[in-house]
Design a protein around this motif. Structure first.
Motif, PDB file in Angstrom:
ATOM      1  N   ALA A 255     -41.887 -46.838  12.422  1.00  0.00           N
ATOM      2  CA  ALA A 255     -40.762 -47.753  12.646  1.00  0.00           C
ATOM      3  C   ALA A 255     -40.272 -48.342  11.325  1.00  0.00           C
ATOM      4  O   ALA A 255     -39.063 -48.491  11.105  1.00  0.00           O
ATOM      5  CB  ALA A 255     -41.181 -48.869  13.605  1.00  0.00           C
ATOM      6  N   ALA A 256     -41.218 -48.656  10.428  1.00  0.00           N
ATOM      7  CA  ALA A 256     -40.832 -49.201   9.123  1.00  0.00           C
ATOM      8  C   ALA A 256     -40.041 -48.168   8.327  1.00  0.00           C
ATOM      9  O   ALA A 256     -39.042 -48.497   7.664  1.00  0.00           O
ATOM     10  CB  ALA A 256     -42.069 -49.628   8.357  1.00  0.00           C
ATOM     11  N   GLY A 257     -40.486 -46.916   8.386  1.00  0.00           N
ATOM     12  CA  GLY A 257     -39.773 -45.856   7.677  1.00  0.00           C
ATOM     13  C   GLY A 257     -38.388 -45.606   8.257  1.00  0.00           C
ATOM     14  O   GLY A 257     -37.408 -45.484   7.520  1.00  0.00           O
ATOM     15  N   ILE A 258     -38.296 -45.530   9.584  1.00  0.00           N
ATOM     16  CA  ILE A 258     -37.015 -45.301  10.248  1.00  0.00           C
ATOM     17  C   ILE A 258     -36.046 -46.446   9.971  1.00  0.00           C
ATOM     18  O   ILE A 258     -34.845 -46.240   9.763  1.00  0.00           O
ATOM     19  CB  ILE A 258     -37.204 -45.122  11.770  1.00  0.00           C
ATOM     20  CG1 ILE A 258     -37.989 -43.835  12.075  1.00  0.00           C
ATOM     21  CG2 ILE A 258     -35.866 -45.119  12.498  1.00  0.00           C
ATOM     22  CD1 ILE A 258     -37.240 -42.556  11.767  1.00  0.00           C
ATOM     23  N   GLN A 259     -36.582 -47.666   9.948  1.00  0.00           N
ATOM     24  CA  GLN A 259     -35.733 -48.820   9.652  1.00  0.00           C
ATOM     25  C   GLN A 259     -35.101 -48.681   8.260  1.00  0.00           C
ATOM     26  O   GLN A 259     -33.920 -48.970   8.071  1.00  0.00           O
ATOM     27  CB  GLN A 259     -36.537 -50.120   9.735  1.00  0.00           C
ATOM     28  CG  GLN A 259     -35.702 -51.372   9.423  1.00  0.00           C
ATOM     29  CD  GLN A 259     -36.528 -52.655   9.501  1.00  0.00           C
ATOM     30  OE1 GLN A 259     -37.622 -52.677  10.052  1.00  0.00           O
ATOM     31  NE2 GLN A 259     -35.990 -53.723   8.936  1.00  0.00           N
ATOM     32  N   THR A 260     -35.904 -48.231   7.312  1.00  0.00           N
ATOM     33  CA  THR A 260     -35.386 -48.038   5.956  1.00  0.00           C
ATOM     34  C   THR A 260     -34.302 -46.966   5.931  1.00  0.00           C
ATOM     35  O   THR A 260     -33.264 -47.128   5.279  1.00  0.00           O
ATOM     36  CB  THR A 260     -36.526 -47.649   4.998  1.00  0.00           C
ATOM     37  OG1 THR A 260     -37.525 -48.672   5.026  1.00  0.00           O
ATOM     38  CG2 THR A 260     -36.018 -47.479   3.575  1.00  0.00           C
ATOM     39  N   LEU A 261     -34.534 -45.866   6.651  1.00  0.00           N
ATOM     40  CA  LEU A 261     -33.515 -44.818   6.716  1.00  0.00           C
ATOM     41  C   LEU A 261     -32.225 -45.362   7.315  1.00  0.00           C
ATOM     42  O   LEU A 261     -31.119 -45.032   6.856  1.00  0.00           O
ATOM     43  CB  LEU A 261     -34.015 -43.631   7.546  1.00  0.00           C
ATOM     44  CG  LEU A 261     -35.144 -42.796   6.938  1.00  0.00           C
ATOM     45  CD1 LEU A 261     -35.582 -41.718   7.913  1.00  0.00           C
ATOM     46  CD2 LEU A 261     -34.708 -42.166   5.619  1.00  0.00           C
ATOM     47  N   GLY A 262     -32.361 -46.207   8.328  1.00  0.00           N
ATOM     48  CA  GLY A 262     -31.187 -46.822   8.930  1.00  0.00           C
ATOM     49  C   GLY A 262     -30.446 -47.710   7.954  1.00  0.00           C
ATOM     50  O   GLY A 262     -29.207 -47.721   7.912  1.00  0.00           O
ATOM     51  N   GLU A 263     -31.196 -48.474   7.168  1.00  0.00           N
ATOM     52  CA  GLU A 263     -30.572 -49.361   6.173  1.00  0.00           C
ATOM     53  C   GLU A 263     -29.785 -48.576   5.125  1.00  0.00           C
ATOM     54  O   GLU A 263     -28.810 -49.078   4.569  1.00  0.00           O
ATOM     55  CB  GLU A 263     -31.653 -50.213   5.498  1.00  0.00           C
ATOM     56  CG  GLU A 263     -32.282 -51.248   6.434  1.00  0.00           C
ATOM     57  CD  GLU A 263     -33.507 -51.904   5.841  1.00  0.00           C
ATOM     58  OE1 GLU A 263     -33.922 -51.494   4.729  1.00  0.00           O
ATOM     59  OE2 GLU A 263     -34.067 -52.818   6.485  1.00  0.00           O
ATOM     60  N   TYR A 264     -30.220 -47.348   4.876  1.00  0.00           N
ATOM     61  CA  TYR A 264     -29.507 -46.496   3.929  1.00  0.00           C
ATOM     62  C   TYR A 264     -28.495 -45.569   4.619  1.00  0.00           C
ATOM     63  O   TYR A 264     -27.988 -44.629   4.015  1.00  0.00           O
ATOM     64  CB  TYR A 264     -30.509 -45.653   3.132  1.00  0.00           C
ATOM     65  CG  TYR A 264     -31.171 -46.418   2.009  1.00  0.00           C
ATOM     66  CD1 TYR A 264     -30.628 -46.429   0.731  1.00  0.00           C
ATOM     67  CD2 TYR A 264     -32.351 -47.135   2.226  1.00  0.00           C
ATOM     68  CE1 TYR A 264     -31.238 -47.126  -0.310  1.00  0.00           C
ATOM     69  CE2 TYR A 264     -32.963 -47.843   1.199  1.00  0.00           C
ATOM     70  CZ  TYR A 264     -32.400 -47.833  -0.060  1.00  0.00           C
ATOM     71  OH  TYR A 264     -32.994 -48.530  -1.093  1.00  0.00           O
ATOM     72  N   ASN A 265     -28.219 -45.852   5.901  1.00  0.00           N
ATOM     73  CA  ASN A 265     -27.243 -45.064   6.668  1.00  0.00           C
ATOM     74  C   ASN A 265     -27.565 -43.566   6.643  1.00  0.00           C
ATOM     75  O   ASN A 265     -26.690 -42.714   6.414  1.00  0.00           O
ATOM     76  CB  ASN A 265     -25.824 -45.299   6.130  1.00  0.00           C
ATOM     77  CG  ASN A 265     -25.385 -46.743   6.274  1.00  0.00           C
ATOM     78  OD1 ASN A 265     -25.607 -47.360   7.320  1.00  0.00           O
ATOM     79  ND2 ASN A 265     -24.774 -47.286   5.239  1.00  0.00           N
TER      80      ASN A 265
END
Length: 271
Positions: A238-248
């Motif tokens: 979830a932490a990794g996916i959240q970061t990917l989301g923040e970078y669009n």
């Protein structure tokens, strides 16, 4: 029965298909012929690697071939066809693996009622794992499609699509391996920066990619569910996916595919 396959063009895509055909024994290697723009060093390289026939005399290459595969650069296509069209016979099957170039363009430049199949494989053909899409031109029949299917099934999977869909196919599966490699480059970089040795990082990442691919192939679950099954609330994924989301990340991938598709269209117009 296919006894001779001839390539016009000796670049990376031609080599990937040749390697797959040789590995799968689609036809004997000595019945695979290749010609290019007078680059004898490249022809000799392919001859030594795959035991095929490389020749600068295009008449010899095309003569008696069941299948002629056009594998030039898009901007070289018109000149390549003009160079060989006098040798092409109406009973030969023309298969193009050139991005962006329509079957209509090819047939009109050959100036004969010849069957043309347009195909978009990818470089995973080298090891028999290409994802190839094919479509037929005006004079191609269902029998020609079957011949093309048999050829490309020797180097991976085959999907039959409408010609107008070939641009998006190019953007997804034609260019797709590079997107995956680009992702792996980033994962390897992160792994090494965090103290993992390069060989271990590569082994773990490679098997992860293979495993995810096999899950996509065999699981009946939608891809969103597969992702959610790995993503525990407040966990590491979830932490990794959240970061990917923040970078669009998804937006970047969507635009990546759309721009590759647009480029395929542009190549077709520039020919």
């Amino acid at each position: 029965m296919v006894n001779k396959v001839s390539f016009i063009g000796a670049g990376s895509m031609a080599e990937a298909i040749i390697a797959g055909m040789v590995n799968k024994k689609y036809v004997p290697s000595e019945q695979i012929y290749v010609a290019n723009k007078e680059n004898e060093a490249r022809l000799n390289e392919l001859k030594e690697k795959y035991n095929i026939i490389g020749h600068t005399n295009k008449e010899i290459v095309i003569q008696d071939a069941n299948i002629i595969i056009l594998a030039t650069k898009p901007y070289d296509m018109a000149d390549a066809i003009i160079d060989v069209k006098k040798y092409i016979q109406p009973n030969q099957l023309i298969i193009s693996v050139v991005a962006g170039i329509s079957t209509e363009f090819i047939a009109s430049h050959i100036e004969k009622d010849v069957a043309v199949i347009r195909a978009m494989p990818n470089t995973s053909a080298t090891i028999g794992y290409s994802a190839t899409a094919i479509t037929k031109g005006e004079y191609a029949t269902d029998e020609h499609i079957q011949i093309a299917e048999q050829l490309f099934q020797a180097i991976g999977t085959v999907s039959v699509v409408e010609e107008e869909e070939m641009h998006i196919v190019t953007g997804i599966s034609g260019s797709g391996p590079a997107y995956v490699y680009y992702l792996v480059e980033a994962m390897e970089k992160a792994a090494i920066e965090e103290g993992l040795d390069k060989q271990t990082a590569k082994q773990l990442i490679t098997q992860t990619i293979i495993g995810a691919g096999e899950m996509l192939k065999y699981s009946k679950e939608p891809v969103t569910i597969l992702r959610e099954n790995v993503t525990s609330p407040n966990g590491t994924t979830a932490a990794g996916i959240q970061t990917l989301g923040e970078y669009n990340f998804q937006e970047a991938v969507v635009n990546c595919v759309k721009n590759a598709t647009k480029r395929s269209m542009e190549l077709g117009k520039k020919k």
